[in-house]
Design a protein around this motif. Structure first.
Motif, PDB file in Angstrom:
ATOM      1  N   LYS A   1      36.039  54.646  47.668  1.00 49.19           N
ATOM      2  CA  LYS A   1      36.706  53.356  47.867  1.00 49.19           C
ATOM      3  C   LYS A   1      37.593  52.995  46.678  1.00 49.19           C
ATOM      4  O   LYS A   1      38.693  52.453  46.849  1.00 49.19           O
ATOM      5  CB  LYS A   1      35.677  52.254  48.099  1.00 49.19           C
ATOM      6  CG  LYS A   1      34.978  52.328  49.440  1.00 49.19           C
ATOM      7  CD  LYS A   1      33.928  51.226  49.548  1.00 49.19           C
ATOM      8  CE  LYS A   1      33.178  51.231  50.842  1.00 49.19           C
ATOM      9  NZ  LYS A   1      32.147  50.176  50.894  1.00 49.19           N
TER      10      LYS A   1
ATOM     11  N   GLN B   1      40.710  55.151  46.814  1.00 47.59           N
ATOM     12  CA  GLN B   1      41.561  54.634  47.884  1.00 47.59           C
ATOM     13  C   GLN B   1      42.311  53.392  47.416  1.00 47.59           C
ATOM     14  O   GLN B   1      43.516  53.254  47.640  1.00 47.59           O
ATOM     15  CB  GLN B   1      40.711  54.323  49.113  1.00 47.59           C
ATOM     16  CG  GLN B   1      41.503  53.821  50.286  1.00 47.59           C
ATOM     17  CD  GLN B   1      40.620  53.391  51.440  1.00 47.59           C
ATOM     18  OE1 GLN B   1      39.467  52.997  51.259  1.00 47.59           O
ATOM     19  NE2 GLN B   1      41.150  53.452  52.644  1.00 47.59           N
TER      20      GLN B   1
ATOM     21  N   THR C   1      44.962  54.331  44.803  1.00 51.16           N
ATOM     22  CA  THR C   1      46.107  54.962  45.455  1.00 51.16           C
ATOM     23  C   THR C   1      46.992  53.908  46.103  1.00 51.16           C
ATOM     24  O   THR C   1      48.218  53.945  45.969  1.00 51.16           O
ATOM     25  CB  THR C   1      45.640  55.998  46.501  1.00 51.16           C
ATOM     26  OG1 THR C   1      44.851  56.988  45.836  1.00 51.16           O
ATOM     27  CG2 THR C   1      46.813  56.661  47.191  1.00 51.16           C
TER      28      THR C   1
END
Length: 174
Positions: A87, A90, A93
């Motif tokens: 997470k 993610q 990113t």
């Protein structure tokens, strides 16, 4: 009175003529701020549910047989760290994703510190195309549906292998 009618008739024409084109609205640097992917969200929720419940209704011997561990607290800690790490990556990113669309048809795409260039254009159906082949003579093209485009937000829908994501972007403030 006749002049008023003529002016009223031309107001919609003038408003339409003053609107910026979709291409002109897209030309700027956009920063990703939100990702919506129902399949990924469902998978993450199921993984969290598994971590929260694994081993609760079975004995240590059964856990050893089923999972190869009799101390489920240890494996839960490892699994939770992996999920939290996924997470976090993610989110990082997303926070480091920028799409900079240039007026000349070039796009500079940044994903988590990695930058690439490609050509961009709208196809006949109005979809946004990122086309490496046109930029570099090799590579792939990628089609995105523009769900929303305004001065304050861009929403792009990506569909890849029957999995769809919607990414919301906001313009980068200079």
């Amino acid at each position: 009175m006749k002049k008023k009618k003529i002016i009223i008739l031309f107001i919609p024409v003038l408003l339409f003529a003053c609107q910026r084109s979709k291409k002109d609205m897209l030309v700027r640097n956009w920063h990703a701020v939100q990702l919506f992917n129902p399949d990924l969200d469902d998978m993450l929720q199921k993984q969290q549910q598994f971590i929260d419940t694994v081993g609760k209704s079975t004995s240590a011997a059964a856990n050893d047989t089923l999972y190869g561990f009799h101390n489920m607290d240890s494996i839960k800690i490892v699994l939770q760290k992996q999920l939290d790490s996924f997470k976090q990556i993610q989110q990082q990113t997303l926070e480091n994703t920028y799409f900079n669309f240039k007026k000349n048809g070039q796009a500079i795409l940044t994903f988590g510190g990695y930058t690439d260039t490609t050509k961009w254009y709208f196809d006949d159906e109005g979809a946004l195309m990122l086309d490496e082949l046109k930029e570099k003579g090799a590579g792939t093209s990628f089609k995105m549906i523009v769900q929303h485009l305004s001065d304050t937000a861009l929403k792009l829908k990506f569909v890849e292998k029957d999995v769809s994501s919607v990414v919301t972007f906001h313009p980068v403030k200079n």
